[in-house]
Design a protein around this motif. Sequence first.
Motif, mmCIF file in Angstrom:
data_model
loop_
_atom_site.group_PDB
_atom_site.id
_atom_site.type_symbol
_atom_site.label_atom_id
_atom_site.label_comp_id
_atom_site.label_asym_id
_atom_site.label_seq_id
_atom_site.Cartn_x
_atom_site.Cartn_y
_atom_site.Cartn_z
ATOM 1 N N HIS A 146 0.761 -1.278 -0.324
ATOM 2 C CA HIS A 146 0.096 0.066 -0.042
ATOM 3 C C HIS A 146 0.991 1.333 -0.398
ATOM 4 O O HIS A 146 0.123 2.186 -0.324
ATOM 5 C CB HIS A 146 -1.335 0.342 1.223
ATOM 6 C CG HIS A 146 -0.323 0.078 2.592
ATOM 7 N ND1 HIS A 146 -1.019 -0.140 3.967
ATOM 8 C CD2 HIS A 146 0.868 -0.272 3.087
ATOM 9 C CE1 HIS A 146 -0.242 -0.124 4.164
ATOM 10 N NE2 HIS A 146 0.918 0.088 3.839
ATOM 11 N N ASP A 183 -3.036 -2.145 8.716
ATOM 12 C CA ASP A 183 -1.731 -2.298 8.312
ATOM 13 C C ASP A 183 -1.444 -1.462 9.310
ATOM 14 O O ASP A 183 -2.413 0.024 9.342
ATOM 15 C CB ASP A 183 -1.260 -2.140 6.594
ATOM 16 C CG ASP A 183 0.039 -2.926 7.472
ATOM 17 O OD1 ASP A 183 0.801 -3.500 6.453
ATOM 18 O OD2 ASP A 183 0.939 -1.740 7.537
ATOM 19 N N VAL A 184 -0.145 -1.945 10.020
ATOM 20 C CA VAL A 184 -0.452 -0.518 11.881
ATOM 21 C C VAL A 184 0.098 0.925 10.416
ATOM 22 O O VAL A 184 0.431 2.360 11.481
ATOM 23 C CB VAL A 184 0.679 -0.972 12.385
ATOM 24 C CG1 VAL A 184 2.203 -1.283 12.220
ATOM 25 C CG2 VAL A 184 0.563 -0.004 13.871
ATOM 26 N N HIS A 185 0.482 0.432 9.336
ATOM 27 C CA HIS A 185 1.160 2.152 9.024
ATOM 28 C C HIS A 185 0.204 2.017 7.888
ATOM 29 O O HIS A 185 -0.004 1.812 6.820
ATOM 30 C CB HIS A 185 2.683 1.999 7.897
ATOM 31 C CG HIS A 185 3.387 1.263 8.207
ATOM 32 N ND1 HIS A 185 3.949 -0.815 9.028
ATOM 33 C CD2 HIS A 185 4.654 1.312 9.856
ATOM 34 C CE1 HIS A 185 4.814 -0.454 9.369
ATOM 35 N NE2 HIS A 185 5.437 0.212 10.211
ATOM 36 N N ASP A 260 1.494 -6.025 11.420
ATOM 37 C CA ASP A 260 2.453 -5.399 12.620
ATOM 38 C C ASP A 260 1.564 -4.554 13.683
ATOM 39 O O ASP A 260 2.284 -3.433 13.658
ATOM 40 C CB ASP A 260 3.045 -3.877 10.957
ATOM 41 C CG ASP A 260 2.712 -3.939 10.436
ATOM 42 O OD1 ASP A 260 0.834 -3.731 10.205
ATOM 43 O OD2 ASP A 260 3.021 -3.249 9.233
ATOM 44 N N GLY A 301 1.852 -6.460 6.132
ATOM 45 C CA GLY A 301 2.772 -6.340 6.399
ATOM 46 C C GLY A 301 2.813 -6.871 8.246
ATOM 47 O O GLY A 301 2.139 -6.993 8.697
ATOM 48 N N TYR A 303 6.733 -7.760 10.619
ATOM 49 C CA TYR A 303 7.812 -8.002 10.554
ATOM 50 C C TYR A 303 8.287 -8.218 12.420
ATOM 51 O O TYR A 303 7.807 -7.923 13.203
ATOM 52 C CB TYR A 303 8.414 -5.992 10.948
ATOM 53 C CG TYR A 303 8.156 -5.857 9.686
ATOM 54 C CD1 TYR A 303 8.613 -5.858 8.519
ATOM 55 C CD2 TYR A 303 6.840 -4.967 9.756
ATOM 56 C CE1 TYR A 303 8.104 -5.159 7.090
ATOM 57 C CE2 TYR A 303 6.400 -4.859 8.445
ATOM 58 C CZ TYR A 303 7.598 -4.914 7.120
ATOM 59 O OH TYR A 303 7.292 -3.921 6.132
HETATM 60 ZN ZN LIG Z 1 2.952 -2.265 7.724
#
Ligand SMILES: [Zn+2]
Length: 336
Positions: A146, A183-185, A260, A301, A303
Amino acid sequence: MTTFVSSKWARVAEKVTVSKMTRPRSPLVYSPEYSVQSWPREHRFVMSKFHDLAESLREDGYLTGPHVHVPEYPSESLIERVHDPGYVRAFNNGTLDDKNLREIGFRGLWSPELVRRTNLEVAGTVLAAELALERGLACNLGGGTHHAHRDRGSGFTIFNDLAVAAVALLDKGVDRVLICDLDVHQGDGTASIFEERPEVCTFSMHCQSNFPFRKIQSTLDIGLEDGVGDEEYLRILKDQLPFVLKAFQPEFVLYDAGVDPHVDDELGKLNLTDDGLFARDVFVITECLSRGMPVAGVIGGGYHRDRRVLGRRHSILHRAAEAVWEQQSIASKSWA
Ligand SMILES: [Zn+2]
């Protein structure tokens, strides 16, 4: 061992697997080429995670059968429905400048295998969207790229699969597509691509202090403070998502189920648990399907140094999808 094995969602999902081996399953999309073999182990982007996700689902009996689909390599014209042709060709031909490869985070890592996996991952999300249009629900074992803008990549993402799939759906006659990005972003690339296209609603719920530091306004952005845990996260989501669905009335939902926001994620800054992510995914999918809105899920995402833990964490989406599929007896429903 992590808390994973004893968690509530793992037990629920296991029961579903054992009792439903013989009936049609929720469609899954995967290519073994999603993971590039020769990738530096120490790289923050864990390239092996697609393989490890597939292994996790395979071990538990989710990845065998006619419900598993392999994407075909897409045409450049499909990607160019969203991306600048010069950018698409430069990446595909290996002539993208160093500045952009550095912004993507893949400087010195271009290879024909990277081109194949990037294109196949986009094709996988488009295929998942087509399957969901027919069957109500389908999930890719990749996708969620994204941060990619129309003419440049960013943040480990090169072509924006969510945007390409949304445009493919519009081309098929779908009138309104919601991209629900958890997503966390923040989904800055998707937001920029659809800035002036009201037929695509972009909803991003993310950690406000996290990457990207220059946000681009989505249709609706919810920027969470650092450290938000399961209870607060789910309370906000349960407040906001039904509002978005009611106001926009999407005919299709693309769901980025990034893991994430997990407490153990190395980039996340939020504190969700496995159970919280499972509850989140079940909630999103159920809310959409119960309103007759098909859903295609992508992994987004995640990680973590331990690739096995990460692969299993990403499988929460596919286990949640199967649990909802079973509960709603969706396989017998007509979506066409
Ligand atoms: Zn992310």
